[in-house]
Write a protein that holds these residues in place. Structure first.
Motif, PDB file in Angstrom:
ATOM      1  N   ASN A  89     -11.769  -6.822  12.809  1.00 42.62           N
ATOM      2  CA  ASN A  89     -10.489  -6.763  12.123  1.00 42.62           C
ATOM      3  C   ASN A  89      -9.629  -7.891  12.678  1.00 42.62           C
ATOM      4  OD1 ASN A  89      -7.932  -6.219  11.193  1.00 42.62           O
ATOM      5  ND2 ASN A  89      -7.866  -4.126  11.939  1.00 42.62           N
ATOM      6  N   TYR A  90      -9.219  -8.806  11.818  1.00 39.98           N
ATOM      7  CA  TYR A  90      -8.442  -9.964  12.250  1.00 39.98           C
ATOM      8  C   TYR A  90      -6.950  -9.776  11.977  1.00 39.98           C
ATOM      9  CZ  TYR A  90      -7.621 -14.947  13.125  1.00 39.98           C
ATOM     10  OH  TYR A  90      -7.187 -16.152  13.633  1.00 39.98           O
ATOM     11  N   GLY A  91      -6.605  -8.759  11.200  1.00 33.22           N
ATOM     12  CA  GLY A  91      -5.193  -8.473  10.980  1.00 33.22           C
ATOM     13  C   GLY A  91      -4.809  -8.416   9.519  1.00 33.22           C
ATOM     14  N   LEU A  92      -3.524  -8.562   9.293  1.00 34.86           N
ATOM     15  CA  LEU A  92      -2.928  -8.478   7.965  1.00 34.86           C
ATOM     16  C   LEU A  92      -1.980  -9.651   7.788  1.00 34.86           C
ATOM     17  CD1 LEU A  92      -1.996  -4.740   8.370  1.00 34.86           C
ATOM     18  CD2 LEU A  92      -3.766  -5.576   6.831  1.00 34.86           C
ATOM     19  N   ASP A  93      -1.994 -10.250   6.617  1.00 36.92           N
ATOM     20  CA  ASP A  93      -1.038 -11.320   6.348  1.00 36.92           C
ATOM     21  C   ASP A  93       0.214 -10.795   5.657  1.00 36.92           C
ATOM     22  OD1 ASP A  93      -2.010 -13.553   7.548  1.00 36.92           O
ATOM     23  OD2 ASP A  93      -2.897 -14.414   5.753  1.00 36.92           O
ATOM     24  N   ARG A  94       0.056  -9.788   4.840  1.00 37.29           N
ATOM     25  CA  ARG A  94       1.207  -9.275   4.093  1.00 37.29           C
ATOM     26  C   ARG A  94       0.914  -7.835   3.696  1.00 37.29           C
ATOM     27  NH1 ARG A  94       5.355 -11.532   0.470  1.00 37.29           N
ATOM     28  NH2 ARG A  94       5.652 -10.060  -1.211  1.00 37.29           N
ATOM     29  N   VAL A  95       1.879  -6.973   3.922  1.00 33.04           N
ATOM     30  CA  VAL A  95       1.754  -5.567   3.519  1.00 33.04           C
ATOM     31  C   VAL A  95       3.063  -5.164   2.849  1.00 33.04           C
ATOM     32  CG1 VAL A  95       1.469  -3.179   4.293  1.00 33.04           C
ATOM     33  CG2 VAL A  95       0.238  -5.015   5.457  1.00 33.04           C
ATOM     34  N   ARG A  96       2.938  -4.487   1.727  1.00 31.77           N
ATOM     35  CA  ARG A  96       4.109  -3.940   1.046  1.00 31.77           C
ATOM     36  C   ARG A  96       3.801  -2.500   0.662  1.00 31.77           C
ATOM     37  NH1 ARG A  96       5.796  -7.660   3.158  1.00 31.77           N
ATOM     38  NH2 ARG A  96       6.968  -9.430   2.340  1.00 31.77           N
ATOM     39  N   PHE A  97       4.720  -1.613   1.002  1.00 32.62           N
ATOM     40  CA  PHE A  97       4.630  -0.212   0.589  1.00 32.62           C
ATOM     41  C   PHE A  97       5.497  -0.088  -0.663  1.00 32.62           C
ATOM     42  CE2 PHE A  97       4.102  -0.191   5.257  1.00 32.62           C
ATOM     43  CZ  PHE A  97       2.780   0.217   5.299  1.00 32.62           C
ATOM     44  N   THR A  98       4.868  -0.113  -1.805  1.00 30.30           N
ATOM     45  CA  THR A  98       5.574  -0.271  -3.077  1.00 30.30           C
ATOM     46  C   THR A  98       5.906   1.039  -3.782  1.00 30.30           C
ATOM     47  OG1 THR A  98       3.414  -0.637  -4.101  1.00 30.30           O
ATOM     48  CG2 THR A  98       4.676  -2.591  -3.483  1.00 30.30           C
ATOM     49  N   GLY A  99       5.491   2.156  -3.192  1.00 30.74           N
ATOM     50  CA  GLY A  99       5.814   3.445  -3.781  1.00 30.74           C
ATOM     51  C   GLY A  99       5.458   4.568  -2.828  1.00 30.74           C
ATOM     52  N   PRO A 100       6.070   5.734  -3.023  1.00 30.70           N
ATOM     53  CA  PRO A 100       5.780   6.871  -2.153  1.00 30.70           C
ATOM     54  C   PRO A 100       4.411   7.479  -2.454  1.00 30.70           C
ATOM     55  CG  PRO A 100       7.231   7.553  -3.910  1.00 30.70           C
ATOM     56  CD  PRO A 100       7.050   6.071  -4.056  1.00 30.70           C
ATOM     57  N   VAL A 101       3.846   8.109  -1.438  1.00 31.73           N
ATOM     58  CA  VAL A 101       2.593   8.857  -1.588  1.00 31.73           C
ATOM     59  C   VAL A 101       2.912  10.315  -1.279  1.00 31.73           C
ATOM     60  CG1 VAL A 101       0.234   9.172  -0.779  1.00 31.73           C
ATOM     61  CG2 VAL A 101       1.202   6.861  -0.940  1.00 31.73           C
ATOM     62  N   PRO A 102       3.155  11.128  -2.307  1.00 34.44           N
ATOM     63  CA  PRO A 102       3.464  12.535  -2.060  1.00 34.44           C
ATOM     64  C   PRO A 102       2.283  13.254  -1.414  1.00 34.44           C
ATOM     65  CG  PRO A 102       3.989  11.910  -4.326  1.00 34.44           C
ATOM     66  CD  PRO A 102       3.203  10.783  -3.728  1.00 34.44           C
ATOM     67  N   VAL A 103       2.580  14.167  -0.516  1.00 36.11           N
ATOM     68  CA  VAL A 103       1.527  14.999   0.052  1.00 36.11           C
ATOM     69  C   VAL A 103       0.833  15.719  -1.103  1.00 36.11           C
ATOM     70  CG1 VAL A 103       1.074  17.029   1.478  1.00 36.11           C
ATOM     71  CG2 VAL A 103       2.620  15.239   2.303  1.00 36.11           C
ATOM     72  N   GLY A 104      -0.476  15.719  -1.076  1.00 35.93           N
ATOM     73  CA  GLY A 104      -1.272  16.312  -2.145  1.00 35.93           C
ATOM     74  C   GLY A 104      -1.745  15.298  -3.170  1.00 35.93           C
ATOM     75  N   ALA A 105      -1.190  14.087  -3.124  1.00 38.61           N
ATOM     76  CA  ALA A 105      -1.613  13.046  -4.065  1.00 38.61           C
ATOM     77  C   ALA A 105      -2.998  12.536  -3.688  1.00 38.61           C
ATOM     78  CB  ALA A 105      -0.617  11.895  -4.050  1.00 38.61           C
ATOM     79  N   ARG A 106      -3.644  11.919  -4.656  1.00 38.79           N
ATOM     80  CA  ARG A 106      -4.960  11.326  -4.414  1.00 38.79           C
ATOM     81  C   ARG A 106      -4.852   9.808  -4.533  1.00 38.79           C
ATOM     82  NH1 ARG A 106      -9.951  14.169  -6.674  1.00 38.79           N
ATOM     83  NH2 ARG A 106      -9.584  12.800  -8.446  1.00 38.79           N
ATOM     84  N   LEU A 107      -5.454   9.132  -3.552  1.00 45.89           N
ATOM     85  CA  LEU A 107      -5.429   7.670  -3.464  1.00 45.89           C
ATOM     86  C   LEU A 107      -6.818   7.096  -3.644  1.00 45.89           C
ATOM     87  CD1 LEU A 107      -3.419   7.099  -0.164  1.00 45.89           C
ATOM     88  CD2 LEU A 107      -2.597   6.725  -2.472  1.00 45.89           C
ATOM     89  N   ARG A 108      -6.853   5.842  -4.066  1.00 47.88           N
ATOM     90  CA  ARG A 108      -8.070   5.045  -4.023  1.00 47.88           C
ATOM     91  C   ARG A 108      -7.656   3.588  -3.868  1.00 47.88           C
ATOM     92  NH1 ARG A 108     -10.314   5.187 -10.264  1.00 47.88           N
ATOM     93  NH2 ARG A 108      -8.674   3.884 -11.165  1.00 47.88           N
ATOM     94  N   ILE A 109      -8.646   2.731  -3.600  1.00 51.51           N
ATOM     95  CA  ILE A 109      -8.350   1.306  -3.473  1.00 51.51           C
ATOM     96  C   ILE A 109      -9.253   0.483  -4.383  1.00 51.51           C
ATOM     97  CG2 ILE A 109      -7.514   1.449  -1.091  1.00 51.51           C
ATOM     98  CD1 ILE A 109     -10.242   0.069  -0.297  1.00 51.51           C
ATOM     99  N   ARG A 110      -8.771  -0.721  -4.626  1.00 52.94           N
ATOM    100  CA  ARG A 110      -9.531  -1.814  -5.218  1.00 52.94           C
ATOM    101  C   ARG A 110      -9.278  -3.010  -4.297  1.00 52.94           C
ATOM    102  NH1 ARG A 110     -10.641  -0.786 -10.612  1.00 52.94           N
ATOM    103  NH2 ARG A 110      -9.475   0.963 -11.484  1.00 52.94           N
ATOM    104  N   ALA A 111     -10.264  -3.894  -4.173  1.00 53.49           N
ATOM    105  CA  ALA A 111     -10.097  -5.041  -3.283  1.00 53.49           C
ATOM    106  C   ALA A 111     -10.656  -6.293  -3.938  1.00 53.49           C
ATOM    107  CB  ALA A 111     -10.793  -4.778  -1.957  1.00 53.49           C
TER     108      ALA A 111
END
Length: 152
Positions: A89-111
């Motif tokens: 892991n070399y780190g992160l260049d930019r991170v933005r939290f663009t919306g809330p994640v309510p407890v009980g919500a389901r997440l996934r990623i695309r890269a």
């Protein structure tokens, strides 16, 4: 699942998207454990009744950094690296939290693989643009550019 076994395979994938991962529910128990691990015990995360009454989100939400901390688990569902001697892991260049994640919500990623650059030590540095989606959401809840070094 996108599998990479060489630098050439990584370079050929540059500009393409891996994923999505499976959906994963964010639970109140996870939020509590994360709060205990980090010392971040804000009521907006841990007090469901108060969060329902006073929060602009209508209930408790996950810490932004909890969302980001799911990255290794979710990434392992969409990419695999065969024959690597080291993945760092070399780190992160930019991170933005663009919306809330309510407890009980389901997440996934695309890269999306943004860049692959060869390093003088024989490895490569890779940059991924990772988008965290919430089920039923109109926009991402987190966007991060992640960096890693790989040695094949």
């Amino acid at each position: 699942m996108q599998t990479f076994a060489s630098i050439a395979e990584l370079k050929a994938f540059e500009g393409k998207e891996a994923g999505p991962s499976a959906w994963h529910e964010v639970t109140q128990a996870q939020v509590q454990l994360f709060a205990d691990a980090t010392g971040d015990h804000q009521w907006i995360h841990l007090d469901p009744e108060r969060a329902r009454r006073e929060s602009p989100f209508g209930g408790p939400v996950a810490h932004g950094f909890l969302t980001l901390s799911l990255l290794p688990m979710l990434t392992s569902e969409i990419t695999r690296f065969e024959g690597t001697k080291a993945r760092i892991n070399y780190g992160l260049d930019r991170v933005r939290f663009t919306g809330p994640v309510p407890v009980g919500a389901r997440l996934r990623i695309r890269a999306t693989l943004r860049a692959v650059s060869e390093e003088t030590d024989g490895g490569v540095k890779v940059a991924w643009l990772v988008t965290f989606e919430i089920e039923g959401g109109a926009r991402p809840v987190c966007v991060a550019e992640t960096l890693a070094k790989l040695h094949f």
